[in-house]
Motif scaffolding. Structure first.
Motif, mmCIF file in Angstrom:
data_model
loop_
_atom_site.group_PDB
_atom_site.id
_atom_site.type_symbol
_atom_site.label_atom_id
_atom_site.label_comp_id
_atom_site.label_asym_id
_atom_site.label_seq_id
_atom_site.Cartn_x
_atom_site.Cartn_y
_atom_site.Cartn_z
ATOM 1 N N CYS A 26 0.787 -1.196 0.028
ATOM 2 C CA CYS A 26 -0.029 -0.138 0.157
ATOM 3 C C CYS A 26 0.850 1.232 -0.014
ATOM 4 O O CYS A 26 1.777 1.314 0.809
ATOM 5 N N CYS A 29 0.073 3.616 3.507
ATOM 6 C CA CYS A 29 0.622 2.992 4.716
ATOM 7 C C CYS A 29 1.789 2.137 4.768
ATOM 8 O O CYS A 29 2.696 1.911 5.679
ATOM 9 N N HIS A 58 -4.616 -0.215 0.257
ATOM 10 C CA HIS A 58 -5.859 -1.102 0.929
ATOM 11 C C HIS A 58 -6.879 -0.164 0.562
ATOM 12 O O HIS A 58 -7.131 1.012 0.482
ATOM 13 N N CYS A 61 -7.391 2.323 3.261
ATOM 14 C CA CYS A 61 -6.453 3.179 3.028
ATOM 15 C C CYS A 61 -7.341 4.417 2.159
ATOM 16 O O CYS A 61 -7.047 5.523 2.387
ATOM 17 N N PHE A 93 -7.256 -3.282 8.323
ATOM 18 C CA PHE A 93 -7.920 -2.355 7.262
ATOM 19 C C PHE A 93 -9.269 -2.941 6.606
ATOM 20 O O PHE A 93 -10.136 -2.192 6.252
HETATM 21 ZN ZN LIG Z 1 -2.672 0.905 3.397
#
Ligand SMILES: [Zn+2]
Length: 127
Positions: A26, A29, A58, A61, A93
Motif C-alpha cells: 500500500c 501506509c 488498501h 486506506c 484495514f
Molecule cells: Zn494501506
C-alpha cells in the motif's frame, strides 16, 4: 440513453495491472495487502486513470484518503496510524474499522486446567 459505462471490468483490469506492476504494498501506509488502486493525483483533481498515476492501496486506506492531495503530512498520518496498530494491517484495514488499536490475541488465556496433581499416596510401612 448513454451506453457509456465506465468502471466494472475495465476498472478491475486496471487495478490488476497496477498491483502487478507495483506490487501489493500500500503506497499510503506502506504495508502489504493492497487490493485497490489509488490515484496519486485524484481523478477529482484532474488526475488520469493511467498506470503512471496509480499506486496500490488498501481499500481502507484508499477510502480514508478520499481525494486529499498526497502530501508528506498525509502520508505521515497513514504511517503513524499503522505504527500504532502493530497487528496485521491488511486484516485490520479490510475487516475492521476500529478506532483503537486492538489487543493482541491473548496467548495467556490458556486454560489453566486443574492439573490432576499426583496424589500423595501415603506409603506406609516400608520397613
Ligand atoms: Zn494501506
Amino acid at each position: 440513453m448513454s451506453k457509456h459505462h465506465a468502471g466494472g471490468r475495465a476498472s478491475s483490469a486496471m487495478t490488476a495491472l497496477v498491483l502487478d506492476t507495483y506490487g501489493l504494498t500500500c503506497h499510503l501506509c506502506q504495508r502489504p495487502g493492497a487490493t485497490t488502486r489509488d490515484h496519486l493525483v485524484p481523478l477529482a483533481r484532474g488526475g488520469l486513470d493511467i498506470l503512471d498515476n496509480c499506486r496500490p492501496a488498501h481499500h481502507r486506506c484508499n477510502s480514508r484518503r478520499q481525494d486529499r492531495p498526497l502530501t508528506p503530512a498525509l502520508l505521515a498520518e497513514f504511517r503513524a496510524r499503522v505504527e500504532a496498530i502493530s497487528v496485521d494491517p491488511a486484516a485490520f484495514f479490510e475487516d475492521h474499522d476500529r478506532q483503537e488499536a486492538p489487543r493482541p490475541p491473548s496467548i495467556f488465556s490458556r486454560n489453566v486446567s486443574k492439573k490432576t496433581l499426583p496424589t500423595q499416596e501415603s506409603r506406609e510401612g516400608e520397613a
